[in-house]
Each structure stands twice: as C-alpha cells, then as structure tokens.
Write a protein that holds these residues in place. Structure first.
Motif, PDB file in Angstrom:
ATOM      1  N   ASN A  49      34.518  43.340  17.191  1.00 31.43           N
ATOM      2  CA  ASN A  49      35.872  42.930  16.796  1.00 31.43           C
ATOM      3  C   ASN A  49      36.353  43.613  15.528  1.00 31.43           C
ATOM      4  N   GLY A  50      35.503  44.418  14.915  1.00 30.71           N
ATOM      5  CA  GLY A  50      35.878  45.118  13.693  1.00 30.71           C
ATOM      6  C   GLY A  50      35.834  44.205  12.482  1.00 30.71           C
ATOM      7  N   PRO A  51      36.330  44.689  11.357  1.00 24.75           N
ATOM      8  CA  PRO A  51      36.279  43.915  10.118  1.00 24.75           C
ATOM      9  C   PRO A  51      37.157  42.666  10.202  1.00 24.75           C
ATOM     10  N   PRO A  52      36.670  41.562   9.651  1.00 22.90           N
ATOM     11  CA  PRO A  52      37.524  40.378   9.576  1.00 22.90           C
ATOM     12  C   PRO A  52      38.759  40.668   8.722  1.00 22.90           C
ATOM     13  N   THR A  53      39.869  40.059   9.063  1.00 22.26           N
ATOM     14  CA  THR A  53      41.072  40.229   8.249  1.00 22.26           C
ATOM     15  C   THR A  53      40.993  39.378   6.979  1.00 22.26           C
ATOM     16  N   ASP A  54      40.097  38.410   6.976  1.00 23.44           N
ATOM     17  CA  ASP A  54      39.873  37.589   5.791  1.00 23.44           C
ATOM     18  C   ASP A  54      38.929  38.331   4.842  1.00 23.44           C
ATOM     19  N   ARG A  55      39.373  38.545   3.627  1.00 21.17           N
ATOM     20  CA  ARG A  55      38.603  39.337   2.677  1.00 21.17           C
ATOM     21  C   ARG A  55      37.241  38.727   2.380  1.00 21.17           C
ATOM     22  N   GLU A  56      37.168  37.429   2.180  1.00 21.84           N
ATOM     23  CA  GLU A  56      35.890  36.789   1.871  1.00 21.84           C
ATOM     24  C   GLU A  56      34.886  36.977   3.009  1.00 21.84           C
ATOM     25  N   ALA A  57      35.356  36.834   4.243  1.00 22.08           N
ATOM     26  CA  ALA A  57      34.470  37.024   5.400  1.00 22.08           C
ATOM     27  C   ALA A  57      34.013  38.479   5.488  1.00 22.08           C
ATOM     28  N   ARG A  58      34.916  39.398   5.189  1.00 23.43           N
ATOM     29  CA  ARG A  58      34.570  40.826   5.223  1.00 23.43           C
ATOM     30  C   ARG A  58      33.557  41.159   4.137  1.00 23.43           C
ATOM     31  N   MET A  59      33.745  40.590   2.958  1.00 26.75           N
ATOM     32  CA  MET A  59      32.814  40.825   1.854  1.00 26.75           C
ATOM     33  C   MET A  59      31.425  40.284   2.198  1.00 26.75           C
ATOM     34  N   ALA A  60      31.390  39.144   2.865  1.00 23.53           N
ATOM     35  CA  ALA A  60      30.101  38.562   3.242  1.00 23.53           C
ATOM     36  C   ALA A  60      29.344  39.493   4.183  1.00 23.53           C
ATOM     37  N   VAL A  61      30.047  40.092   5.125  1.00 16.86           N
ATOM     38  CA  VAL A  61      29.400  41.038   6.045  1.00 16.86           C
ATOM     39  C   VAL A  61      28.932  42.270   5.275  1.00 16.86           C
ATOM     40  N   LEU A  62      29.782  42.803   4.406  1.00 18.84           N
ATOM     41  CA  LEU A  62      29.403  43.993   3.635  1.00 18.84           C
ATOM     42  C   LEU A  62      28.145  43.750   2.802  1.00 18.84           C
ATOM     43  N   ARG A  63      28.016  42.543   2.262  1.00 18.16           N
ATOM     44  CA  ARG A  63      26.839  42.226   1.430  1.00 18.16           C
ATOM     45  C   ARG A  63      25.544  42.191   2.244  1.00 18.16           C
ATOM     46  N   THR A  64      25.655  41.968   3.540  1.00 18.83           N
ATOM     47  CA  THR A  64      24.447  41.851   4.366  1.00 18.83           C
ATOM     48  C   THR A  64      24.094  43.129   5.122  1.00 18.83           C
ATOM     49  N   LEU A  65      24.905  44.173   4.961  1.00 21.71           N
ATOM     50  CA  LEU A  65      24.619  45.415   5.681  1.00 21.71           C
ATOM     51  C   LEU A  65      23.335  46.054   5.165  1.00 21.71           C
ATOM     52  N   PRO A  66      22.534  46.614   6.050  1.00 24.00           N
ATOM     53  CA  PRO A  66      21.314  47.311   5.600  1.00 24.00           C
ATOM     54  C   PRO A  66      21.669  48.580   4.828  1.00 24.00           C
ATOM     55  N   LYS A  67      20.728  49.063   4.084  1.00 20.07           N
ATOM     56  CA  LYS A  67      20.929  50.249   3.230  1.00 20.07           C
ATOM     57  C   LYS A  67      21.420  51.449   4.023  1.00 20.07           C
ATOM     58  N   ASN A  68      20.888  51.676   5.226  1.00 22.64           N
ATOM     59  CA  ASN A  68      21.333  52.845   5.996  1.00 22.64           C
ATOM     60  C   ASN A  68      22.801  52.719   6.399  1.00 22.64           C
ATOM     61  N   ALA A  69      23.288  51.508   6.632  1.00 24.65           N
ATOM     62  CA  ALA A  69      24.702  51.312   6.952  1.00 24.65           C
ATOM     63  C   ALA A  69      25.564  51.583   5.722  1.00 24.65           C
ATOM     64  N   GLU A  70      25.129  51.080   4.585  1.00 21.86           N
ATOM     65  CA  GLU A  70      25.864  51.352   3.338  1.00 21.86           C
ATOM     66  C   GLU A  70      25.931  52.856   3.070  1.00 21.86           C
ATOM     67  N   ASP A  71      24.801  53.526   3.253  1.00 23.04           N
ATOM     68  CA  ASP A  71      24.757  54.980   3.046  1.00 23.04           C
ATOM     69  C   ASP A  71      25.740  55.686   3.972  1.00 23.04           C
TER      70      ASP A  71
END
Length: 142
Positions: free
Chosen positions: A89-111
C-alpha cells in the motif's frame, strides 16, 4: 497571455490557494505542483529519507502518478522503489505511522533509500529537471 505570463499566473494562484483555503482546495494540477515541489525540495535538502520522514511524505503514494503525468519516468522508478519499503500500500499518509515504519527498517533498506537519493542526484546531473517538465505539463493543460 504568453507562456511565461501563464506560468507566473499559475504560480500565484497556487500560492494564493495553498495559503488561503488550503491543500484541500487545490486543483489536481495545483496538487501536482505541491507533490513536485515537496519532492524536489526535500530530496535536494536532505535526501529520500528526509522526504519520507517529513510531512512531504504524506504525498509519497500519489507522487509517482504525478511524475508519470509530467514525463519523469526515471523519477517514477526511484520513488516507487522507496515507497515499496512500506509494503504493497506504500507509505502511510499519516506522518507518525510512516515514521514508525521508517524506524523499523533494516539497515540494508535504509542504505538503499539513501542510494535512491544519489540516483536522483545523478539523474539531475544528467539533465533531469522536474521544474522544466512540470512547466511543460502545466502549459499542455492550459
């Protein structure tokens, strides 16, 4: 009215609407302008991660369609890959929900998200200009 005058008028109307009635009152074309402007500003200021983290990321799901409309195919691929890290579904339109997903991404995804920023910068170095593509699109919708 010349093309330059029309683009100037469009720009004034965009800002008048944005600062007046607000985002909900933007026309489709004006909303497209907001998506392009947010993406461009955030990518050039702090990269894809910043774009997704900030309120500009509220528009991340609709921005690939905007880039398709204006003919920015390479940018479509870049943002769609970044959006895919959030699931089907792609990124949530809610910023807090999107930030929560970004915080849990593995290092290779962040890279990879950071690498997508470089791919965008490289495309700009090769001549990609979202502003020029958008101006041409606006004029085609006149």
């Amino acid at each position: 009215m010349t093309d330059a005058e029309y683009l100037d008028w469009f720009n004034r109307e965009f800002w008048r609407t944005l600062h007046g009635p607000g985002i909900g009152s933007l026309s489709r074309l004006q909303r497209d302008a907001l998506c392009v402007m947010n993406f461009q500003a955030e990518l050039n200021n702090g990269g894809m991660h910043q774009y997704l983290l900030n309120s500009s990321g509220d528009f991340a799901r609709e921005t690939p369609d905007v880039f398709r409309r204006i003919g920015a195919g390479e940018t479509v691929q870049i943002i769609e890959e970044a959006n895919a890290f959030f699931g089907p579904n792609g990124p949530p339109t809610d910023r807090e929900a999107r930030m929560a997903v970004l915080r849990t991404l593995p290092k290779n995804a962040e890279d990879r998200i950071y690498a997508l920023s470089k791919e965008f910068y490289d495309a700009e170095d090769r001549g990609l200009s979202l502003a020029d593509l958008f101006d041409a699109y606006v004029l085609s919708q006149r």
